[in-house]
Scaffold this active site. Structure first.
Site, short mmCIF file in Angstrom:
data_model
loop_
_atom_site.label_atom_id
_atom_site.label_comp_id
_atom_site.label_asym_id
_atom_site.label_seq_id
_atom_site.Cartn_x
_atom_site.Cartn_y
_atom_site.Cartn_z
N SER A 76 0.83 -1.20 0.00
CA SER A 76 0.00 0.00 0.00
C SER A 76 0.86 1.25 0.00
O SER A 76 1.97 1.26 0.56
CB SER A 76 -0.86 -0.03 1.27
OG SER A 76 -1.41 1.23 1.52
N TYR B 111 -2.22 -1.22 10.85
CA TYR B 111 -2.45 -1.84 9.54
C TYR B 111 -1.35 -1.45 8.56
O TYR B 111 -0.72 -2.30 7.92
CB TYR B 111 -3.83 -1.41 8.97
CG TYR B 111 -3.85 -1.46 7.47
CD1 TYR B 111 -3.97 -2.68 6.80
CD2 TYR B 111 -3.70 -0.30 6.70
CE1 TYR B 111 -3.93 -2.73 5.42
CE2 TYR B 111 -3.68 -0.34 5.32
CZ TYR B 111 -3.79 -1.56 4.69
OH TYR B 111 -3.75 -1.62 3.33
N LYS C 40 2.10 -3.54 6.55
CA LYS C 40 2.54 -3.53 5.14
C LYS C 40 4.03 -3.18 5.06
O LYS C 40 4.79 -3.79 4.31
CB LYS C 40 1.71 -2.53 4.32
CG LYS C 40 0.24 -2.89 4.21
CD LYS C 40 0.02 -4.18 3.45
CE LYS C 40 -1.42 -4.58 3.34
NZ LYS C 40 -1.63 -5.92 2.80
N1 UFG Z 1 -13.25 10.33 3.51
C1 UFG Z 1 -14.26 11.15 3.96
N2 UFG Z 1 -15.35 10.57 4.50
C2 UFG Z 1 -15.49 9.21 4.62
C3 UFG Z 1 -14.46 8.37 4.16
C4 UFG Z 1 -13.33 8.97 3.62
O1 UFG Z 1 -14.16 12.37 3.87
O2 UFG Z 1 -16.52 8.74 5.12
C5 UFG Z 1 -12.04 10.94 2.91
C6 UFG Z 1 -10.78 10.67 3.72
O3 UFG Z 1 -10.63 11.64 4.71
C7 UFG Z 1 -9.71 10.74 2.64
C8 UFG Z 1 -10.43 10.25 1.37
O4 UFG Z 1 -11.82 10.36 1.66
O5 UFG Z 1 -9.35 12.06 2.44
C9 UFG Z 1 -10.10 8.82 1.03
O6 UFG Z 1 -10.34 8.03 2.18
P1 UFG Z 1 -10.37 6.43 2.12
O7 UFG Z 1 -10.68 5.96 3.50
O8 UFG Z 1 -11.25 5.98 1.03
O9 UFG Z 1 -8.88 6.06 1.71
P2 UFG Z 1 -7.50 6.39 2.46
O10 UFG Z 1 -6.72 7.24 1.52
O11 UFG Z 1 -7.66 6.89 3.83
O12 UFG Z 1 -6.90 4.93 2.64
C10 UFG Z 1 -6.51 4.17 1.56
C11 UFG Z 1 -6.69 2.69 1.86
C12 UFG Z 1 -5.78 2.25 2.95
C13 UFG Z 1 -4.38 2.65 2.70
C14 UFG Z 1 -4.28 4.11 2.39
C15 UFG Z 1 -2.91 4.45 1.91
O13 UFG Z 1 -8.00 2.44 2.25
O14 UFG Z 1 -5.82 0.83 2.99
O15 UFG Z 1 -5.17 4.44 1.33
O16 UFG Z 1 -2.75 5.78 1.79
F1 UFG Z 1 -3.59 2.41 3.78
#
Ligand code: UFG
Length: 343
Positions: free
Chosen positions: A127, A152, A156
Protein backbone atom coordinates in the site's frame (compact mmCIF):
# COMPACT_ATOMS: atom_id res chain seq x y z
CA UNK A 1 -0.91 -27.05 -19.47
CA UNK A 2 -2.18 -24.06 -17.54
CA UNK A 3 0.10 -22.57 -14.89
CA UNK A 4 -1.43 -22.82 -11.44
CA UNK A 5 -1.46 -19.74 -9.20
CA UNK A 6 -2.49 -19.71 -5.55
CA UNK A 7 -4.42 -16.59 -4.59
CA UNK A 8 -4.74 -16.02 -0.86
CA UNK A 9 -7.68 -13.79 -0.01
CA UNK A 10 -9.08 -14.51 -3.47
CA UNK A 11 -12.69 -14.04 -2.34
CA UNK A 12 -11.98 -10.46 -1.27
CA UNK A 13 -12.33 -7.23 -3.20
CA UNK A 14 -9.03 -6.96 -5.06
CA UNK A 15 -8.42 -10.71 -4.91
CA UNK A 16 -11.65 -11.61 -6.72
CA UNK A 17 -10.99 -9.13 -9.53
CA UNK A 18 -7.48 -10.53 -9.89
CA UNK A 19 -8.82 -14.10 -10.02
CA UNK A 20 -11.03 -13.09 -12.96
CA UNK A 21 -8.09 -11.55 -14.81
CA UNK A 22 -5.95 -14.63 -14.12
CA UNK A 23 -8.64 -16.96 -15.46
CA UNK A 24 -9.05 -14.75 -18.53
CA UNK A 25 -5.28 -15.01 -19.04
CA UNK A 26 -5.48 -18.79 -19.01
CA UNK A 27 -4.16 -19.47 -15.52
CA UNK A 28 -5.54 -22.15 -13.23
CA UNK A 29 -6.45 -20.54 -9.92
CA UNK A 30 -6.63 -21.93 -6.40
CA UNK A 31 -8.17 -19.60 -3.85
CA UNK A 32 -7.24 -19.84 -0.16
CA UNK A 33 -9.51 -17.72 2.01
CA UNK A 34 -10.85 -17.90 5.57
CA UNK A 35 -13.93 -15.86 4.55
CA UNK A 36 -13.39 -13.59 7.57
CA UNK A 37 -14.19 -10.55 5.45
CA UNK A 38 -15.65 -12.13 2.33
CA UNK A 39 -18.14 -14.73 1.22
CA UNK A 40 -18.07 -18.04 -0.63
CA UNK A 41 -20.74 -16.59 -2.94
CA UNK A 42 -17.89 -14.80 -4.69
CA UNK A 43 -17.02 -18.16 -6.29
CA UNK A 44 -20.42 -18.24 -8.00
CA UNK A 45 -19.96 -14.66 -9.10
CA UNK A 46 -16.55 -15.48 -10.58
CA UNK A 47 -18.20 -18.39 -12.40
CA UNK A 48 -20.87 -16.07 -13.79
CA UNK A 49 -18.24 -13.76 -15.25
CA UNK A 50 -15.68 -16.31 -16.48
CA UNK A 51 -17.55 -19.62 -16.79
CA UNK A 52 -14.96 -21.13 -14.42
CA UNK A 53 -15.26 -21.93 -10.72
CA UNK A 54 -11.78 -21.76 -9.23
CA UNK A 55 -10.64 -24.37 -6.73
CA UNK A 56 -11.22 -23.13 -3.21
CA UNK A 57 -9.98 -24.06 0.26
CA UNK A 58 -11.40 -22.44 3.36
CA UNK A 59 -8.10 -22.05 5.19
CA UNK A 60 -6.95 -19.86 8.02
CA UNK A 61 -3.36 -19.09 7.07
CA UNK A 62 -2.58 -18.33 10.71
CA UNK A 63 -2.74 -22.08 11.18
CA UNK A 64 0.67 -23.42 10.23
CA UNK A 65 -0.34 -27.07 9.90
CA UNK A 66 -3.33 -26.31 7.67
CA UNK A 67 -1.25 -23.96 5.56
CA UNK A 68 1.46 -26.56 5.06
CA UNK A 69 -1.12 -29.16 4.08
CA UNK A 70 -2.71 -27.02 1.41
CA UNK A 71 0.64 -26.01 -0.09
CA UNK A 72 1.68 -29.67 -0.25
CA UNK A 73 -1.59 -30.44 -2.05
CA UNK A 74 -0.87 -27.69 -4.57
CA UNK A 75 2.89 -28.04 -4.84
CA UNK A 76 2.58 -27.88 -8.63
CA UNK A 77 1.63 -24.17 -8.32
CA UNK A 78 3.99 -21.71 -9.96
CA UNK A 79 3.36 -18.72 -7.75
CA UNK A 80 1.37 -17.09 -4.98
CA UNK A 81 -0.49 -13.78 -5.01
CA UNK A 82 -1.00 -12.86 -1.39
CA UNK A 83 -3.99 -10.66 -0.58
CA UNK A 84 -5.09 -12.32 2.66
CA UNK A 85 -4.91 -9.64 5.36
CA UNK A 86 -7.00 -7.43 7.58
CA UNK A 87 -7.23 -3.95 6.14
CA UNK A 88 -9.34 -1.58 8.23
CA UNK A 89 -7.14 1.32 9.32
CA UNK A 90 -9.35 2.44 12.25
CA UNK A 91 -9.90 -1.07 13.59
CA UNK A 92 -6.15 -1.69 13.50
CA UNK A 93 -5.62 1.29 15.83
CA UNK A 94 -8.14 -0.24 18.27
CA UNK A 95 -6.89 -3.82 17.94
CA UNK A 96 -3.23 -3.80 16.92
CA UNK A 97 -2.48 -7.33 18.13
CA UNK A 98 -5.25 -8.75 15.94
CA UNK A 99 -3.66 -7.01 12.94
CA UNK A 100 -0.07 -7.94 13.68
CA UNK A 101 -1.03 -11.57 14.39
CA UNK A 102 -3.23 -12.03 11.37
CA UNK A 103 -1.16 -10.17 8.79
CA UNK A 104 2.20 -11.58 9.91
CA UNK A 105 1.29 -15.17 10.76
CA UNK A 106 -0.46 -15.56 7.42
CA UNK A 107 2.46 -14.02 5.54
CA UNK A 108 5.11 -16.04 7.36
CA UNK A 109 3.21 -19.32 7.10
CA UNK A 110 2.64 -18.80 3.37
CA UNK A 111 6.27 -17.90 2.70
CA UNK A 112 7.56 -20.90 4.61
CA UNK A 113 5.06 -23.40 3.22
CA UNK A 114 5.39 -22.29 -0.37
CA UNK A 115 9.17 -22.18 -0.42
CA UNK A 116 9.34 -25.63 1.21
CA UNK A 117 7.24 -26.82 -1.70
CA UNK A 118 9.35 -25.14 -4.36
CA UNK A 119 6.85 -22.38 -5.13
CA UNK A 120 9.25 -19.50 -5.41
CA UNK A 121 7.29 -16.61 -6.91
CA UNK A 122 5.37 -14.21 -4.71
CA UNK A 123 3.30 -11.10 -5.35
CA UNK A 124 2.57 -9.01 -2.28
CA UNK A 125 -0.38 -6.71 -1.78
CA UNK A 126 1.19 -3.55 -0.34
CA UNK A 127 0.00 0.00 0.00
CA UNK A 128 0.98 3.61 -0.55
CA UNK A 129 0.62 3.88 3.21
CA UNK A 130 4.30 2.76 3.42
CA UNK A 131 5.27 6.26 2.25
CA UNK A 132 3.69 7.90 5.32
CA UNK A 133 3.40 11.65 4.72
CA UNK A 134 5.52 12.09 1.60
CA UNK A 135 7.84 15.06 1.32
CA UNK A 136 7.79 15.12 -2.47
CA UNK A 137 5.09 14.44 -5.04
CA UNK A 138 4.41 12.52 -7.18
CA UNK A 139 5.59 9.61 -5.05
CA UNK A 140 8.23 7.49 -6.75
CA UNK A 141 9.43 4.12 -5.52
CA UNK A 142 12.62 5.95 -4.49
CA UNK A 143 10.73 8.00 -1.89
CA UNK A 144 11.79 6.95 1.59
CA UNK A 145 9.28 4.76 3.36
CA UNK A 146 8.15 5.96 6.77
CA UNK A 147 6.51 4.44 9.82
CA UNK A 148 2.82 4.48 8.78
CA UNK A 149 0.29 6.04 11.11
CA UNK A 150 -1.71 2.85 11.69
CA UNK A 151 -0.81 -0.68 12.78
CA UNK A 152 -2.45 -1.84 9.54
CA UNK A 153 -0.08 0.34 7.53
CA UNK A 154 2.82 -0.83 9.66
CA UNK A 155 2.04 -4.46 8.82
CA UNK A 156 2.54 -3.53 5.14
CA UNK A 157 5.83 -1.75 5.79
CA UNK A 158 7.22 -4.52 8.01
CA UNK A 159 6.02 -7.17 5.55
CA UNK A 160 8.12 -5.53 2.85
CA UNK A 161 11.11 -5.70 5.21
CA UNK A 162 10.39 -9.39 5.87
CA UNK A 163 10.32 -9.97 2.11
CA UNK A 164 13.63 -8.14 1.79
CA UNK A 165 15.25 -10.43 4.36
CA UNK A 166 13.61 -13.54 2.97
CA UNK A 167 14.54 -12.95 -0.69
CA UNK A 168 18.14 -12.24 0.39
CA UNK A 169 18.30 -15.48 2.36
CA UNK A 170 16.76 -17.63 -0.35
CA UNK A 171 18.30 -17.30 -3.79
CA UNK A 172 15.55 -19.20 -5.56
CA UNK A 173 12.81 -16.93 -4.23
CA UNK A 174 11.55 -13.75 -5.93
CA UNK A 175 8.89 -11.29 -4.89
CA UNK A 176 7.18 -8.19 -6.21
CA UNK A 177 5.51 -5.80 -3.81
CA UNK A 178 2.72 -3.78 -5.40
CA UNK A 179 1.96 -0.54 -3.59
CA UNK A 180 -1.66 0.37 -4.23
CA UNK A 181 -2.92 3.89 -4.05
CA UNK A 182 -6.73 4.09 -3.63
CA UNK A 183 -8.52 1.17 -5.31
CA UNK A 184 -12.18 1.80 -6.13
CA UNK A 185 -14.59 0.65 -8.85
CA UNK A 186 -15.97 -2.75 -9.74
CA UNK A 187 -16.04 -5.27 -12.57
CA UNK A 188 -17.91 -3.97 -15.64
CA UNK A 189 -20.35 -6.92 -15.40
CA UNK A 190 -21.64 -5.59 -12.08
CA UNK A 191 -21.16 -9.12 -10.67
CA UNK A 192 -18.07 -8.44 -8.55
CA UNK A 193 -17.21 -5.49 -6.35
CA UNK A 194 -16.31 -4.31 -2.89
CA UNK A 195 -18.37 -5.84 -0.10
CA UNK A 196 -17.70 -3.88 3.06
CA UNK A 197 -18.96 -5.49 6.22
CA UNK A 198 -20.82 -3.00 8.40
CA UNK A 199 -20.18 0.71 8.05
CA UNK A 200 -17.69 1.33 5.25
CA UNK A 201 -14.41 2.98 6.24
CA UNK A 202 -13.54 4.12 2.76
CA UNK A 203 -14.95 6.94 0.71
CA UNK A 204 -16.36 5.17 -2.35
CA UNK A 205 -18.46 2.43 -0.71
CA UNK A 206 -19.77 5.04 1.72
CA UNK A 207 -20.86 7.26 -1.16
CA UNK A 208 -22.61 4.45 -3.06
CA UNK A 209 -24.42 3.36 0.11
CA UNK A 210 -25.71 6.91 0.61
CA UNK A 211 -26.91 7.09 -2.97
CA UNK A 212 -28.63 3.70 -2.49
CA UNK A 213 -30.39 5.01 0.62
CA UNK A 214 -28.57 2.65 3.01
CA UNK A 215 -26.87 5.54 4.84
CA UNK A 216 -27.95 9.04 5.49
CA UNK A 217 -25.07 11.41 5.19
CA UNK A 218 -21.40 11.46 4.21
CA UNK A 219 -19.04 13.09 6.66
CA UNK A 220 -16.28 14.83 4.72
CA UNK A 221 -13.31 14.71 7.06
CA UNK A 222 -11.95 18.24 6.92
CA UNK A 223 -11.76 21.03 4.35
CA UNK A 224 -8.80 22.89 5.79
CA UNK A 225 -6.00 20.90 4.14
CA UNK A 226 -3.49 22.73 1.94
CA UNK A 227 -5.16 21.55 -1.28
CA UNK A 228 -7.13 23.37 -4.01
CA UNK A 229 -10.51 22.99 -2.23
CA UNK A 230 -9.24 22.09 1.25
CA UNK A 231 -10.16 18.38 1.06
CA UNK A 232 -7.50 15.65 0.83
CA UNK A 233 -6.23 14.49 -2.53
CA UNK A 234 -5.85 10.82 -3.45
CA UNK A 235 -4.89 8.79 -6.49
CA UNK A 236 -7.98 6.65 -7.11
CA UNK A 237 -7.35 3.61 -9.27
CA UNK A 238 -9.85 1.26 -10.91
CA UNK A 239 -9.71 -2.19 -9.31
CA UNK A 240 -9.72 -3.86 -12.75
CA UNK A 241 -6.60 -1.91 -13.77
CA UNK A 242 -5.07 -2.96 -10.48
CA UNK A 243 -6.00 -6.62 -11.05
CA UNK A 244 -4.41 -6.56 -14.51
CA UNK A 245 -1.15 -5.32 -12.96
CA UNK A 246 -1.05 -8.44 -10.77
CA UNK A 247 -1.27 -10.69 -13.81
CA UNK A 248 1.57 -8.80 -15.47
CA UNK A 249 3.63 -8.98 -12.26
CA UNK A 250 3.21 -12.74 -11.83
CA UNK A 251 4.04 -13.29 -15.53
CA UNK A 252 7.22 -11.25 -15.00
CA UNK A 253 8.32 -13.63 -12.25
CA UNK A 254 7.29 -16.76 -14.17
CA UNK A 255 9.39 -15.60 -17.11
CA UNK A 256 12.24 -14.76 -14.72
CA UNK A 257 12.26 -11.21 -16.09
CA UNK A 258 12.71 -9.53 -12.71
CA UNK A 259 15.81 -7.39 -12.30
CA UNK A 260 16.08 -7.94 -8.54
CA UNK A 261 14.80 -10.66 -6.26
CA UNK A 262 12.51 -8.08 -4.61
CA UNK A 263 10.95 -5.31 -6.67
CA UNK A 264 8.51 -2.56 -5.69
CA UNK A 265 5.98 -0.88 -7.97
CA UNK A 266 3.48 1.89 -7.35
CA UNK A 267 0.04 1.19 -8.75
CA UNK A 268 -1.86 4.40 -9.30
CA UNK A 269 -2.97 6.61 -12.17
CA UNK A 270 -0.68 9.52 -11.38
CA UNK A 271 -3.73 11.80 -11.05
CA UNK A 272 -4.93 13.32 -7.81
CA UNK A 273 -8.59 13.99 -7.01
CA UNK A 274 -9.96 15.69 -3.91
CA UNK A 275 -12.87 14.34 -1.88
CA UNK A 276 -15.06 17.09 -3.35
CA UNK A 277 -13.93 16.12 -6.88
CA UNK A 278 -15.12 12.57 -6.18
CA UNK A 279 -18.44 13.79 -4.79
CA UNK A 280 -19.01 16.14 -7.74
CA UNK A 281 -18.08 13.48 -10.30
CA UNK A 282 -20.38 10.98 -8.59
CA UNK A 283 -23.24 13.49 -8.75
CA UNK A 284 -22.71 14.20 -12.42
CA UNK A 285 -22.13 10.56 -13.48
CA UNK A 286 -25.22 9.31 -11.63
CA UNK A 287 -27.28 12.46 -12.00
CA UNK A 288 -28.03 12.54 -8.29
CA UNK A 289 -27.39 14.67 -5.21
CA UNK A 290 -25.32 13.40 -2.28
CA UNK A 291 -26.10 14.44 1.25
CA UNK A 292 -22.82 15.46 2.90
CA UNK A 293 -21.44 17.62 5.66
CA UNK A 294 -17.96 18.92 6.32
CA UNK A 295 -16.71 17.73 9.67
CA UNK A 296 -13.41 17.46 11.59
CA UNK A 297 -10.31 15.87 10.14
CA UNK A 298 -9.90 12.11 10.58
CA UNK A 299 -6.80 11.10 12.54
CA UNK A 300 -3.98 9.88 10.34
CA UNK A 301 -5.21 11.30 7.00
CA UNK A 302 -2.45 12.86 4.92
CA UNK A 303 -3.24 15.90 2.75
CA UNK A 304 -2.09 14.64 -0.61
CA UNK A 305 -0.97 11.35 -2.18
CA UNK A 306 -0.48 10.52 -5.82
CA UNK A 307 1.82 8.14 -7.59
CA UNK A 308 4.54 8.45 -10.10
CA UNK A 309 3.58 5.73 -12.56
CA UNK A 310 6.83 5.79 -14.53
CA UNK A 311 8.45 2.68 -13.09
CA UNK A 312 5.42 0.43 -13.59
CA UNK A 313 5.15 1.73 -17.13
CA UNK A 314 8.82 1.20 -17.91
CA UNK A 315 9.36 -2.19 -16.27
CA UNK A 316 5.91 -3.80 -16.37
CA UNK A 317 4.56 -2.08 -19.46
CA UNK A 318 1.47 -1.31 -17.39
CA UNK A 319 -0.58 1.87 -17.09
CA UNK A 320 -4.01 2.39 -15.64
CA UNK A 321 -6.54 2.89 -18.44
CA UNK A 322 -9.79 3.62 -16.66
CA UNK A 323 -10.89 7.12 -15.64
CA UNK A 324 -12.55 8.35 -12.48
CA UNK A 325 -15.96 8.38 -14.19
CA UNK A 326 -15.56 4.64 -15.05
CA UNK A 327 -14.53 3.90 -11.47
CA UNK A 328 -17.62 5.67 -10.19
CA UNK A 329 -20.14 4.27 -12.68
CA UNK A 330 -18.92 0.69 -12.11
CA UNK A 331 -19.05 1.10 -8.31
CA UNK A 332 -22.58 2.42 -8.64
CA UNK A 333 -23.67 -0.41 -10.94
CA UNK A 334 -22.33 -2.94 -8.42
CA UNK A 335 -24.08 -1.22 -5.50
CA UNK A 336 -27.39 -1.22 -7.39
CA UNK A 337 -27.03 -4.91 -8.26
CA UNK A 338 -26.34 -5.72 -4.62
CA UNK A 339 -29.47 -3.85 -3.52
CA UNK A 340 -31.58 -5.59 -6.16
CA UNK A 341 -30.27 -8.96 -5.02
CA UNK A 342 -31.17 -8.30 -1.40
CA UNK A 343 -34.78 -7.32 -2.25
N1 UFG B 1 -13.25 10.33 3.51
C1 UFG B 1 -14.26 11.15 3.96
N2 UFG B 1 -15.35 10.57 4.50
C2 UFG B 1 -15.49 9.21 4.62
C3 UFG B 1 -14.46 8.37 4.16
C4 UFG B 1 -13.33 8.97 3.62
O1 UFG B 1 -14.16 12.37 3.87
O2 UFG B 1 -16.52 8.74 5.12
C5 UFG B 1 -12.04 10.94 2.91
C6 UFG B 1 -10.78 10.67 3.72
O3 UFG B 1 -10.63 11.64 4.71
C7 UFG B 1 -9.71 10.74 2.64
C8 UFG B 1 -10.43 10.25 1.37
O4 UFG B 1 -11.82 10.36 1.66
O5 UFG B 1 -9.35 12.06 2.44
C9 UFG B 1 -10.10 8.82 1.03
O6 UFG B 1 -10.34 8.03 2.18
P1 UFG B 1 -10.37 6.43 2.12
O7 UFG B 1 -10.68 5.96 3.50
O8 UFG B 1 -11.25 5.98 1.03
O9 UFG B 1 -8.88 6.06 1.71
P2 UFG B 1 -7.50 6.39 2.46
O10 UFG B 1 -6.72 7.24 1.52
O11 UFG B 1 -7.66 6.89 3.83
O12 UFG B 1 -6.90 4.93 2.64
C10 UFG B 1 -6.51 4.17 1.56
C11 UFG B 1 -6.69 2.69 1.86
C12 UFG B 1 -5.78 2.25 2.95
C13 UFG B 1 -4.38 2.65 2.70
C14 UFG B 1 -4.28 4.11 2.39
C15 UFG B 1 -2.91 4.45 1.91
O13 UFG B 1 -8.00 2.44 2.25
O14 UFG B 1 -5.82 0.83 2.99
O15 UFG B 1 -5.17 4.44 1.33
O16 UFG B 1 -2.75 5.78 1.79
F1 UFG B 1 -3.59 2.41 3.78
Amino acid sequence: MKSKIIVTGGCGYIGSHTVIELIENDFEVVILDDLSNSTEKTLERIHKVTGVTPAFANIDLKNETETNKVFVAHNDAKGVIHFAAHKAVGESVQEPIKYYKNNFYSLLNSLEAQSKNGINNFIFSSSATVYGTPETLPITEKNETQRPFSPYGNTKKIAEEILDDFTKSNEAFSAISLRYFNPIGAHSSGEIGELPSGIPNNLMPYITQIAAGVRDKLMVYGNDYPTKDGTPIRDYIHVVDLAKAHVIAIKRLLKNDQEKSLEFFNLGTGLGYSVLDVINTFESVTNSKLNYEITDRRAGDVPCLYASTDLAKEKLGWTAERELSDMISSSWKWEQNLRNESK
